[in-house]
Write a protein that holds these residues in place. Structure first.
Motif, PDB file in Angstrom:
ATOM      1  N   ARG A   1      42.848  25.587  12.818  1.00 30.70           N
ATOM      2  CA  ARG A   1      43.121  24.163  12.611  1.00 30.70           C
ATOM      3  C   ARG A   1      42.189  23.626  11.539  1.00 30.70           C
ATOM      4  O   ARG A   1      40.981  23.840  11.608  1.00 30.70           O
ATOM      5  CB  ARG A   1      42.873  23.372  13.902  1.00 30.70           C
ATOM      6  CG  ARG A   1      43.910  23.557  14.962  1.00 30.70           C
ATOM      7  CD  ARG A   1      43.570  22.727  16.192  1.00 30.70           C
ATOM      8  NE  ARG A   1      42.336  23.149  16.836  1.00 30.70           N
ATOM      9  CZ  ARG A   1      41.615  22.388  17.660  1.00 30.70           C
ATOM     10  NH1 ARG A   1      41.991  21.154  17.922  1.00 30.70           N
ATOM     11  NH2 ARG A   1      40.523  22.851  18.209  1.00 30.70           N
TER      12      ARG A   1
ATOM     13  N   ALA B   1      48.752  23.985  18.400  1.00 33.88           N
ATOM     14  CA  ALA B   1      48.069  25.265  18.607  1.00 33.88           C
ATOM     15  C   ALA B   1      48.235  25.735  20.050  1.00 33.88           C
ATOM     16  O   ALA B   1      48.493  26.923  20.308  1.00 33.88           O
ATOM     17  CB  ALA B   1      46.586  25.129  18.268  1.00 33.88           C
ATOM     18  N   ALA B   2      48.088  24.802  20.994  1.00 36.01           N
ATOM     19  CA  ALA B   2      48.206  25.186  22.410  1.00 36.01           C
ATOM     20  C   ALA B   2      49.606  25.722  22.702  1.00 36.01           C
ATOM     21  O   ALA B   2      49.771  26.722  23.398  1.00 36.01           O
ATOM     22  CB  ALA B   2      47.893  23.984  23.301  1.00 36.01           C
ATOM     23  N   GLN B   3      50.622  25.070  22.134  1.00 40.94           N
ATOM     24  CA  GLN B   3      51.996  25.531  22.398  1.00 40.94           C
ATOM     25  C   GLN B   3      52.295  26.857  21.698  1.00 40.94           C
ATOM     26  O   GLN B   3      53.048  27.680  22.224  1.00 40.94           O
ATOM     27  CB  GLN B   3      53.000  24.456  21.979  1.00 40.94           C
ATOM     28  CG  GLN B   3      52.971  23.256  22.915  1.00 40.94           C
ATOM     29  CD  GLN B   3      54.262  22.436  22.843  1.00 40.94           C
ATOM     30  OE1 GLN B   3      55.344  22.970  22.701  1.00 40.94           O
ATOM     31  NE2 GLN B   3      54.118  21.128  22.945  1.00 40.94           N
TER      32      GLN B   3
ATOM     33  N   GLY C   1      47.108  18.836  15.852  1.00 41.24           N
ATOM     34  CA  GLY C   1      46.994  20.290  15.762  1.00 41.24           C
ATOM     35  C   GLY C   1      46.604  20.946  17.073  1.00 41.24           C
ATOM     36  O   GLY C   1      46.925  22.118  17.304  1.00 41.24           O
ATOM     37  N   ALA C   2      45.916  20.226  17.944  1.00 39.52           N
ATOM     38  CA  ALA C   2      45.519  20.807  19.234  1.00 39.52           C
ATOM     39  C   ALA C   2      46.761  21.124  20.059  1.00 39.52           C
ATOM     40  O   ALA C   2      46.883  22.207  20.640  1.00 39.52           O
ATOM     41  CB  ALA C   2      44.599  19.850  19.988  1.00 39.52           C
ATOM     42  N   GLU C   3      47.698  20.186  20.096  1.00 44.09           N
ATOM     43  CA  GLU C   3      48.912  20.411  20.886  1.00 44.09           C
ATOM     44  C   GLU C   3      49.768  21.509  20.257  1.00 44.09           C
ATOM     45  O   GLU C   3      50.302  22.372  20.959  1.00 44.09           O
ATOM     46  CB  GLU C   3      49.711  19.105  21.007  1.00 44.09           C
ATOM     47  CG  GLU C   3      50.979  19.207  21.830  1.00 44.09           C
ATOM     48  CD  GLU C   3      50.758  19.641  23.274  1.00 44.09           C
ATOM     49  OE1 GLU C   3      49.731  19.247  23.861  1.00 44.09           O
ATOM     50  OE2 GLU C   3      51.612  20.388  23.807  1.00 44.09           O
TER      51      GLU C   3
ATOM     52  N   PRO D   1      43.411  34.314  14.435  1.00 46.37           N
ATOM     53  CA  PRO D   1      43.247  33.100  15.244  1.00 46.37           C
ATOM     54  C   PRO D   1      44.152  31.974  14.742  1.00 46.37           C
ATOM     55  O   PRO D   1      44.538  31.962  13.570  1.00 46.37           O
ATOM     56  CB  PRO D   1      41.770  32.743  15.054  1.00 46.37           C
ATOM     57  CG  PRO D   1      41.353  33.429  13.812  1.00 46.37           C
ATOM     58  CD  PRO D   1      42.211  34.649  13.660  1.00 46.37           C
ATOM     59  N   ILE D   2      44.483  31.069  15.649  1.00 38.35           N
ATOM     60  CA  ILE D   2      45.244  29.878  15.247  1.00 38.35           C
ATOM     61  C   ILE D   2      44.240  28.926  14.611  1.00 38.35           C
ATOM     62  O   ILE D   2      43.366  28.402  15.291  1.00 38.35           O
ATOM     63  CB  ILE D   2      45.914  29.214  16.455  1.00 38.35           C
ATOM     64  CG1 ILE D   2      46.781  30.230  17.207  1.00 38.35           C
ATOM     65  CG2 ILE D   2      46.725  28.010  16.023  1.00 38.35           C
ATOM     66  CD1 ILE D   2      47.238  29.738  18.578  1.00 38.35           C
TER      67      ILE D   2
ATOM     68  N   LEU E   1      51.282  34.076  21.733  1.00 38.66           N
ATOM     69  CA  LEU E   1      49.904  34.543  21.489  1.00 38.66           C
ATOM     70  C   LEU E   1      49.866  35.970  20.969  1.00 38.66           C
ATOM     71  O   LEU E   1      49.139  36.284  20.029  1.00 38.66           O
ATOM     72  CB  LEU E   1      49.092  34.424  22.781  1.00 38.66           C
ATOM     73  CG  LEU E   1      47.624  34.844  22.663  1.00 38.66           C
ATOM     74  CD1 LEU E   1      46.875  33.923  21.718  1.00 38.66           C
ATOM     75  CD2 LEU E   1      46.939  34.857  24.016  1.00 38.66           C
TER      76      LEU E   1
ATOM     77  N   ALA F   1      50.082  29.191  21.223  1.00 39.90           N
ATOM     78  CA  ALA F   1      49.406  30.188  22.055  1.00 39.90           C
ATOM     79  C   ALA F   1      50.205  30.471  23.321  1.00 39.90           C
ATOM     80  O   ALA F   1      50.385  31.627  23.719  1.00 39.90           O
ATOM     81  CB  ALA F   1      48.003  29.708  22.402  1.00 39.90           C
ATOM     82  N   GLU F   2      50.708  29.399  23.942  1.00 41.99           N
ATOM     83  CA  GLU F   2      51.456  29.585  25.191  1.00 41.99           C
ATOM     84  C   GLU F   2      52.703  30.436  24.988  1.00 41.99           C
ATOM     85  O   GLU F   2      53.112  31.173  25.874  1.00 41.99           O
ATOM     86  CB  GLU F   2      51.870  28.217  25.757  1.00 41.99           C
ATOM     87  CG  GLU F   2      50.760  27.539  26.555  1.00 41.99           C
ATOM     88  CD  GLU F   2      50.933  26.024  26.695  1.00 41.99           C
ATOM     89  OE1 GLU F   2      50.032  25.388  27.259  1.00 41.99           O
ATOM     90  OE2 GLU F   2      51.946  25.482  26.214  1.00 41.99           O
TER      91      GLU F   2
ATOM     92  N   GLY G   1      43.363  16.241  17.895  1.00 45.96           N
ATOM     93  CA  GLY G   1      44.389  15.800  16.953  1.00 45.96           C
ATOM     94  C   GLY G   1      45.710  16.498  17.256  1.00 45.96           C
ATOM     95  O   GLY G   1      45.804  17.315  18.178  1.00 45.96           O
TER      96      GLY G   1
END
Lengths: 336, 332
Positions: B296, B279-281, B275-277, B293-294, B287, B283-284, B273
């Protein structure tokens, strides 16, 4: 044992499945007379006849819709979508219908179909022949999405997909269709049609393509061999031991393998060809940060295609992740 | 600064009024879709349009989303500004090919010679007992498609400014309207004409303990949960994403830098969903600024959405659950 390319291994699986179970039928554009544009279905028409190998009109909604109907009447249809982008006219049938029959019928009538899709770039194809749409399917509940990278995985996973009661989207990385040969056993990996289904691990587990402990590259499809090459070069360049994890199953994810690779190495790079935004790399990254963030020495990074439509072939090498780009990403994670 | 005149209205009336006003201002704008004419739309977004603008500009179409999208694309390339309504977001998939393979690529395919200023409006989301085919969230699928903009305003004020921006945009836009918010959410809408730029999130509630990113109906639930937590001394910063593609990571990262904890909430199924994108950004880019933790919060991986009220309730995150999750993260 026979030394086979991925195309030949897929062809073997189709022959074996159709031989073992006469409910298996195949339909798609040019799959019969021509034997498929990539020759994956070569020889099937002669062997099994035109009632089981069906050349269809150029209408993907019709192809998938017919397959769903056949499945509800007890057949086990395999659909070939000739090229990745051609799947979109059939998107409604796959997402709104095939994916939901199990739910709508309280599990009584799943749409037991396999949708084979040769996908991805790097073959100098004209426009609309190079997309990587796997994330669109992995996000849709009710579908399994898998992607083999080796000839023997291709054979075993296709047989498992046919046997599986759920609809399976079977992504075939066309760039490595003929990239190499592998000894593939002609023995069946499991007993077809005995009512017990295929072993679950064939459609749900990742494969370690290369061992290592310093960095994990998590990838799938045509970027697996490129990642292995990048890993070999990282070893000779700077003595880094890189694990390469070939996801194989894009839904469900092998969460255990992903998280243990992340924990073991502490540094992770995800590589895929599809556009970055909301691609599978985003989910891999989120999962790792959710579950094993404290084991990381650096954020999970991504090397992917770009957020533009797949370019014309003159520019495709700039779009696709190359060994150089993978190494650049790996060095960034290593030196973070 | 002079006080701006405002009118209090709900989301659906705001979209109706804004679209009508824009059609009065610019006769290139046409609307098309199922029941948008004689019936005024199933949610009454185009009520009265047929009488005012006539059947050349307000077009009832057959039940064929492939056709609606394709015709709208042709109109857009020929100088009109079509606003195509997909009656429910769940119905958009027969038009998927037109939107993804045609609309999204025209600027690229033509080497910038042509563009396609088409706007697709569609009501999405659950909580209205719409069951399997009237409740889906479709935003993540389209956010992954290069060449499309995807926006989801959650307040009347934002809906007005963003609808005007969407109509004016030179490229295809998918404009998502949460159908449960249509009549539930009211607000003061400035009477003057204004734009809200895409790619700008909004901090709707300030806080220092945890950042909560969401959009649509979930955004309102998050604000309510945050208000409850405030009584216990936990202050959540609640960000309304508004624009799903392009994303405003700047606003999110600034907030995360302040709170060091972040949660993303969406009603679409969690796997892959939006939220994955996000969360990934996060973290990148941040972090090691994080103290937890991030998280979702998303829907379960089953087709949206069950019909039985108990199951629909189980599927959709609610204020109680969000309050609990936000508290857990704040105390992590």
């Amino acid at each position: 044992m026979a030394s086979l390319t991925m195309v030949e291994a897929l062809n073997l699986a189709l022959h074996q499945a159709m031989e073992a179970d006469d409910r298996v039928v195949l339909l798609g554009e040019d799959v019969a007379q021509t034997g498929g544009v990539f020759r994956v279905t070569a020889g099937l028409l002669d062997r099994f006849g035109e009632s089981r190998i069906v050349d269809t009109p150029l209408a993907e909604a019709g192809i998938v819709g017919s397959a769903i109907g056949m499945s509800l009447y007890g057949l086990l249809p395999i659909v070939e979508i000739q090229f990745d982008v051609f799947v979109y006219p059939g998107f409604e049938q796959i997402v709104t219908h095939a994916a939901r029959y199990a739910w709508r019928s309280k599990g009584e009538s799943p749409a037991s179909i396999v949708i084979r899709i040769p996908y991805g770039g790097g073959v100098r194809a004209p426009e609309l022949h190079s997309d990587s749409p796997e994330a669109l399917f992995a996000h849709v509940p009710g579908l399994k999405v898998v992607c083999p990278t080796t000839p023997s995985d291709a054979r075993d996973m296709l047989l498992a997909a046919i046997e599986d009661p759920d609809p399976v989207v079977f992504m075939e990385p066309k760039r490595i269709y003929r990239a190499g040969r592998e000894e593939v056993s002609e023995e069946l990996p499991f007993e077809i049609g005995n009512g017990h289904g295929a072993p679950a691990e064939l459609l749900s587990t990742a494969r370690v393509a290369r061992e290592g402990t310093d960095l994990a590259i998590i990838t799938y499809g045509a970027t697996v061999p490129l990642s292995v090459q990048a890993a070999d070069e990282l070893a000779s360049d700077r003595g880094i031991q890189t694990k390469v994890l070939d996801l194989r199953s894009l839904y469900p994810f092998d969460i255990e393998a992903i998280c243990s690779a992340a924990s073991e190495c502490g540094r992770v790079l995800v590589v895929h060809e599809a556009p970055r935004h909301a691609g599978l790399g985003a989910e891999v990254s989120s999962l790792i940060h959710e579950r094993v963030m404290l084991d990381l020495h650096a954020p999970v990074m991504r090397v992917t295609g770009f957020d533009v439509p797949f370019p014309q072939f003159a520019n495709e090498d700039d779009y696709l992740p190359s060994v150089a780009r993978i190494k650049q990403g790996a060095n960034k994670v290593l030196d973070w | 600064m002079a006080e701006t005149a405002t009118t209090n209205k709900n989301l659906v009336s705001t979209i109706h009024d804004t679209l009508a006003e824009e059609m009065r201002n610019d006769d290139r704008i046409v609307v098309l879709g199922e029941d948008v004419g004689a019936r005024g739309g199933v949610f009454r977004v185009t009520m009265g349009f047929l009488d005012e603008f006539g059947e050349d500009r307000v077009i009832d179409t057959p039940l064929d989303e492939n056709l609606i999208a394709g015709v709208a694309i042709g109109m857009a390339m020929d100088g009109l500004l079509p606003v195509a309504e997909m009656q429910f977001a769940d119905f958009i998939f027969p038009g998927f090919n037109q939107i993804v393979q045609e609309a999204a690529r025209i600027r690229y395919r033509s080497n910038n010679d042509f563009n396609c200023p088409v706007l697709f409006r569609t009501p999405y989301g659950g909580g209205v007992h719409g069951a399997l085919y009237h409740s889906q969230s479709i935003e993540a699928l389209f956010a992954h498609v290069p060449g499309l903009k995807v926006v989801a305003p959650s307040t009347p004020e934002d809906a007005k400014g963003m609808l005007i921006t969407a109509i004016q945009d030179e490229d295809p836009v998918l404009f998502l309207e949460h159908k449960k918010c249509y009549r539930l959410i009211k607000g003061d809408v400035p009477d003057e004409r204004y734009n809200i730029e895409f790619g700008k999130a909004k901090v709707r509630r300030e806080g220092s303990d945890v950042t909560v990113v969401s959009y649509g109906l979930m955004h309102h639930f998050c604000v309510e949960a945050a208000d409850r937590l405030s009584k216990d001394g936990i202050e959540a910063e609640v960000i309304d994403l508004r624009s799903i593609y392009p994303l405003d990571m700047g606003t999110i990262l600034e907030s995360v830098g302040k709170t060091n904890k972040v949660m993303i909430v969406y009603e679409d199924n969690k796997f892959l969903g939006v939220g994955a994108e996000v969360a990934a950004q996060i973290a990148e880019n941040a972090l090691f600024e994080l103290d937890g933790p991030i998280v979702r919060i998303g829907g379960p991986h089953v087709p949206a959405m069950p019909f039985a009220p108990t199951l629909e309730h189980w599927f959709l995150p609610d204020v109680d659950r969000l309050e609990q999750e936000m508290r857990k993260l704040a105390e992590y």
